[in-house]
Design a protein around this motif. Sequence first.
Motif, PDB file in Angstrom:
ATOM      1  N   ARG A 115      -7.591  -3.307   3.755  1.00  0.00           N
ATOM      2  CA  ARG A 115      -8.138  -2.683   2.545  1.00  0.00           C
ATOM      3  C   ARG A 115      -9.597  -2.285   2.751  1.00  0.00           C
ATOM      4  N   HIS A 175      -6.813  -8.102   3.730  1.00  0.00           N
ATOM      5  CA  HIS A 175      -8.112  -7.736   3.152  1.00  0.00           C
ATOM      6  C   HIS A 175      -8.931  -6.882   4.126  1.00  0.00           C
ATOM      7  N   ILE A 231       0.040  -1.414   3.407  1.00  0.00           N
ATOM      8  CA  ILE A 231      -0.984  -2.330   3.917  1.00  0.00           C
ATOM      9  C   ILE A 231      -0.342  -3.338   4.861  1.00  0.00           C
TER      10      ILE A 231
END
Length: 156
Positions: free
Chosen positions: A122, A119, A107
Motif C-alpha cells: 500500500r 502495508h 494487494i
Amino acid sequence: MRIYIIGNDGITLSRTAPAALNEGEIVVASNAELHAAPLNGKQLLALWNVLPGVEKRRKVGDRDALIEQLWSAIEALPDPERQSDAKRPSKQDEVIAMLRQPEGATIDEVASATGWQRHTVRGVFSGTLKEKLGLTLASAKEERGRVYRIAEPASV
C-alpha cells in the motif's frame, strides 16, 4: 582452469587467481599444490566434512590418502552457475508490470510476488507509484477482491 580458494568458510571455485587473499586463505590449482599446502589435519578434516555428499569423518587417518580423496571430491564439484550480465528487474518494475496487465493485481498478489507485507505494498502504491512516479492507479472491487491497475493517461 579451475582454481580453488580454501578458507575458513570452505572451498570456493574461481576461474582466475584472485588479486588479493583474505587472511588464512590458500589458493590451489592442482593435487600437488593441495599436498604442499600448509593445512593441518584438523583443517583437512573440516574441509572434507563440508563437502556435499561425502561420508563425514572424525579422524584424519592417512594424511596423503585424505588429500587424494579430498582432491577427487573437489574436482567432482559442479561449476557454479555463471552470473548473468543481464540486470534482474527490480521489485518496483515487477509491481508496475503487474499493474499494467489488463487483469491488474490485488494487494495480496503483489505481496506474494514481491515478498512484501501488505502495508508495504500500500505504501508503494501511494508513495512511490502515485507521488514519486506520478502514475494514476485505478481500483475496482471484483470477485477476487479490490484490483488495482495503472490507468492510462487521458489523451488530450
